[in-house]
Design an enzyme around this catalytic site. Structure first.
Site, mmCIF file in Angstrom:
data_model
loop_
_atom_site.group_PDB
_atom_site.id
_atom_site.type_symbol
_atom_site.label_atom_id
_atom_site.label_comp_id
_atom_site.label_asym_id
_atom_site.label_seq_id
_atom_site.Cartn_x
_atom_site.Cartn_y
_atom_site.Cartn_z
ATOM 1 N N THR A 107 -1.544 28.641 36.482
ATOM 2 C CA THR A 107 -2.322 27.784 37.316
ATOM 3 C C THR A 107 -0.756 26.874 38.836
ATOM 4 O OG1 THR A 107 -3.376 26.773 35.912
ATOM 5 C CG2 THR A 107 -3.186 25.269 37.775
ATOM 6 N N GLY A 146 2.037 23.248 30.419
ATOM 7 C CA GLY A 146 3.169 22.467 29.299
ATOM 8 C C GLY A 146 5.048 23.385 29.502
ATOM 9 N N GLU A 389 -8.165 24.872 30.743
ATOM 10 C CA GLU A 389 -8.351 26.317 30.312
ATOM 11 C C GLU A 389 -9.880 26.711 31.237
ATOM 12 O OE1 GLU A 389 -7.459 28.466 29.149
ATOM 13 O OE2 GLU A 389 -5.201 27.187 28.852
#
Lengths: 632, 632
Positions: A107, A146, A389
């Site tokens: 992303t 993350g 997601e």
């Protein structure tokens, strides 16, 4: 409900996991604590010979408040499915022994959903046999992965592969981010944390700017395609394992949603059995708030959703395993079905629990706003599920596209997938399945209502789309004009799935469990069915799956079933078998001493560590004593 | 929409208010910052001769991120309405000059809603001419009052007055909590902060244990009743000013709800005009996400709600002022009406905005989860509105009780209050007001639908209650079995109120504003009406205010009106005239540079102040270098 974790005693005997709540932690402390926890679980795994499953259950027992989540759940699996055998031999042992710490950087600041439009480039330089990675503008920086901010030494970066002037589309590249000597970012790399979030603040979600970072050619993960030394692009495989993994992540979100709504309904129900407030009889003793019809109406949907999602996860996991085994054998026949189903169910499950968790929070009154109650914190940790997601709207639309394909097949007389087999029925042949009031006490009749409504919603939007196209609208505006209806059709199908899984699972259990237990589960299943119809009653009426008379019966039956569930409500959440240290809620403790635990939590508040706050000396003292204040 | 605050320039020229967001602040820092801000606004007020209204607008401009809120909004007003003239002469000057800092201590750990059951006692001791205040058990401690934890030197404590062995019910007592010399709690007083909350963490909401704390007899605030030296209780007034103030607080919550949803819709709409993602045409340029029907469907309800609540607040404030003036003259005729209306509207407004703010947050995709986006933070600050000053369920039930009284009067042929005058119509005489598709483009027709549906919901639950009582159910179980329907009836009435205020306010404006502006507002009002029916379509169908044909027209018209609002959406939020420093959102800036502002916010994250996190030296270094870790 969940198999009791035999190692729970070992886990919660550790001082590290006897946590009184993390409310006072700064982000740095949360971050360190999560890393500390994971490393300790790794040690416990070794000390006690835990299996990987034990390890995974331990993480659920800690309510996911652990570190290295992306390293374990995405970085390592991505190497496994995207790397060649040589690459695996190189990277996997390093990753598995934590000698490198990884993340999965897809992303970007400006792009999430539309992967094809990602802007990061990896340009092949044949002179040096390297790729040059570059985030060309502000919106191109990687944003959200993350562990990217402060932890990861390596990232699998998704980038547009450029050879010469030609774009070969998205490919994965292994990029080292930080020195393995001193953890400093390498030249050309700007990396950091994206800042505080509403929850999940132990995770250092990060940003990454790549300024012409060079990596060797062999760092392109090349299981599916590779670039030769002379700059040729070769597709070597069409294995769909990558899709299968994406689908698995969506499935794991359903599990996550189930876990959070179990926490929420447990807290709400236990506290509502403790709390007494007012009375409906003048001068009568105060009632347990759980006895008010309005309170039951607020909480029991969460209780029913907990069980519905449990059964749905189990059923979908079985479907997934069959599909995955096929895909690994090169047979992609079930991929569309499992992808369509799980796209919709990821969205539906996360929508459902975020809504119901807020109802659980409200049912705790003002105290639900305290972090120590944990019900609100659970909501905050759950909120990202609706966007991660795949944004839920996009997920519903993926499901809807699958449903459109299926109904087109059905109308053409072709075979359709099993989960959508109801689309083969002639829609005009439906009659309202509920002809008498007592039919509304049978979940199987309700299931027919759900089926008819889903069929009607899908058929209706398919018809409208076709009409719009035939009346000359271009494809994009025809689609845009029907997006809302497409989402609604997908929701109708997903709601049917949940109801179907609930009904079928209870039927299966009935064969093995006691009649007492079976009747409690049947009651909850019935309630789930009734409540779902009432909350979307307009759509059910529209589909003509029910009429006004049926709605009246169903509403009356719904209220009756609240009272029927009430005596078993506490037992139904105790059955989740969640340890107090897992839930960590002052309100939801097994011992019922909600007020005592709230007070204990307040005493730990950092602001209470001095009687007089520093602000007194800075501002309040002069104010109270009437001394003039300097310009502030 | 809101009169431009002429002093905005002065306010935001101050470095203190040029705030880049409070995401990195600890609770102590938030607390100090809020006190600092209020003291500075006080100075600005003096420096620039601001009126009280200017001061109040300044606080709204700072998005309520200020201190002493309870001191100003409850402590001082409570003295004004509950104290005798002598008591006022003593306490008001001290409070107004901040020589004492106050709070209003009513709610207890174990009791919020049911005030009659509060457990704190004030026992008169005639030997010393004192009251002895006592919180007899854990659940009796005061819990929640704002500023109680660390700030307040005094509290107005609500306690059961005991004289001899007789309980004279709830009365207000002025209790000094902390020394005016050194701010230490006085003997017998245990006071502190109740711990971190989901939001509003600059406020030191507190707990208070009173261990036989003695106060002089004259500290009972005695405007309405007093105790004589020889222990007689004398009621001196039945003035209802206290109720009127409670009602005013509910009205102020509607204003608060309006302010938060304005922030939310502004952020969502501006960002959705900046964000581009995907396309509905293969290979077409990426679309502004605001052009997707599903995105409009997510956000425009918030936009419409912003205007509906603005008009409703204005209208209700006018009604309140008339009622308050009457009450001050001893005429309580309008008290029941204003109380019934505002109980329901407090609940409806706060329900509406908490739901819609979450939709605004989702419409910002993943970035909505970042604190820097502020849309989520706004939600967190808004969540308590559904439980404070009366839990919403209880509020709806108070409204429903008022509606039951009104319909009983109507059925008995008596006069009813103006806002419920529709209950006088014969319910059987209704016919569906919408007979053609084009009727659905006229807000006045929709208003008739709302009226019929509210009437039907109220009449139906009144009938059911009467039936249950006549069939021999006792009052308490008859009520309990109808609580859910009572809440729904109240909601139906409240939704009608909002629609009515919207329609009437736009009609009034049309006489003075340009036709262009009028048509934009009419469009938004129409959309509000259509959307409200669709979201509760089952209930509207049930009431037979519409049939399936009408619902089909209304749904089609709703989707059409999304497209009609789209061109004006950005202008409609710009019209809120909110300063960037008020909204403080990286996503919702006037300049549209959302990505740049997000990145700037990330750079300020405390974890980014070092390249290598402390956790590296503690855990990660040994891990990465393969050194064995000690037992952790």
């Amino acid at each position: 409900m969940q198999k009791t974790f035999k190692n729970e005693k070992i886990l919660f005997a550790e001082p590290l996991f006897q946590c009184d709540g993390l409310a006072g932690f700064t982000r740095s402390e949360l971050y360190e604590n999560a890393i500390h926890r994971t490393l300790r679980i790794n040690q416990l795994k070794k000390e006690h010979n835990w299996t990987q499953e034990d390890f995974d259950i331990a993480i659920r027992c800690l309510n996911y408040e652990v570190g290295f989540v992306i390293h374990l759940s995405m970085f390592i699996p991505a190497i496994e499915r995207l790397a060649t055998d040589d690459q695996k031999a190189k990277w996997l042992p390093l990753a598995e022994s934590y000698r490198i710490l990884g993340t999965y950087a897809q992303t970007e600041l400006g792009h999430g959903t539309n992967l094809m439009a990602l802007e990061t480039t990896a340009t092949f330089d044949p002179r040096t046999d390297e790729f040059v990675l570059r985030t060309p503008q502000l919106s191109s920086m990687k944003w959200w992965p993350g562990s990217l901010g402060k932890t990861a030494t390596h990232a699998i970066v998704l980038a547009q592969l450029i050879i010469g002037n030609k774009n070969y589309g998205m490919n994965p590249f292994m990029v080292q981010l930080r020195s393995l000597e001193d953890h400093m970012p390498l030249p050309g790399i700007i990396v950091g944390d994206i800042g505080a979030k509403l929850g999940a603040n132990s995770n250092d979600n990060g940003f990454l700017i790549l300024n012409d970072v060079r990596i060797p050619r062999e760092n392109m993960l090349a299981r599916n395609s590779k670039v030769t030394k002379d700059g040729r692009y070769i597709q070597t495989s069409t294995n769909k394992a990558n899709y299968a993994t994406m689908v698995l992540v969506r499935l794991s979100i359903i599990r996550w949603a189930e876990d959070t709504i179990k926490n929420g309904s447990l807290i709400a129900i236990r506290y509502s059995a403790v709390r007494r407030q007012s009375s409906l009889q003048a001068g009568g003793p105060e009632m347990q708030v759980l006895d008010y019809q309005t309170q039951q109406y607020k909480i029991f949907p969460s209780l029913a959703a907990s069980y519905a999602l449990f059964f749905t996860y189990e059923a979908m996991m079985k479907e997934y395993e069959i599909a995955y085994a096929q895909i690994m054998r090169g047979n992609n026949q079930l991929l569309g079905q499992i992808h369509g189903q799980l796209s919709g169910l990821k969205a539906f499950a996360s929508d459902l629990v975020t809504y119901e968790l807020e109802m659980c929070r409200r049912s705790c009154g003002g105290h639900g706003y305290l972090k120590a109650s944990v019900v609100g914190e659970t909501l905050l940790h759950t909120l990202p599920l609706v966007t991660v997601e795949g944004d839920n709207t996009v997920m519903y639309l993926q499901c809807a596209r699958y449903l459109l394909k299926q109904i087109a097949k059905a109308l053409a007389g072709q075979d359709v997938d099993e989960p959508t087999s109801y689309l083969k029925k002639d829609i005009l042949s439906y009659t309202c399945p509920v002809q008498k009031g007592e039919h509304c006490t049978n979940p199987n009749y309700l299931l027919k209502i759900y089926t008819q409504r889903a069929h009607s919603a899908i058929a209706s939007v398919a018809r409208q789309l076709q009409f719009d196209l035939e009346s000359g609208k271009d494809q994009s505006s025809a689609f845009n004009n029907n997006l809302v209806s497409l989402v609604q059709a997908a929701k109708a199908h997903c709601q049917l799935c949940l109801m179907k899984n609930f009904v079928e699972s209870v039927s299966a259990l009935e064969r093995t469990c006691s009649e007492n237990l079976a009747s409690v589960l049947r009651q909850l299943c019935l309630y789930f069915g009734l409540h779902g119809i009432v909350t979307a009653s307009g759509e059910f009426l529209e589909s003509e799956a029910i009429g006004l008379q049926q709605l009246e019966w169903i509403k009356a039956e719904e209220l009756k079933s609240l009272a029927a569930i009430r005596p078993n409500a506490v037992a139904l959440v105790d059955a989740f078998d969640l340890h107090d240290q897992t839930v960590m809620s002052a309100l939801g403790r097994y011992d019922g001493n909600a007020y005592q635990h709230l007070f204990e939590a307040a005493k730990r508040e950092p602001m209470n560590q001095t009687q007089v706050p520093p602000a007194y000396y800075k501002y309040l003292r002069d104010l109270i004593k009437g001394q003039p204040l300097a310009k502030l």
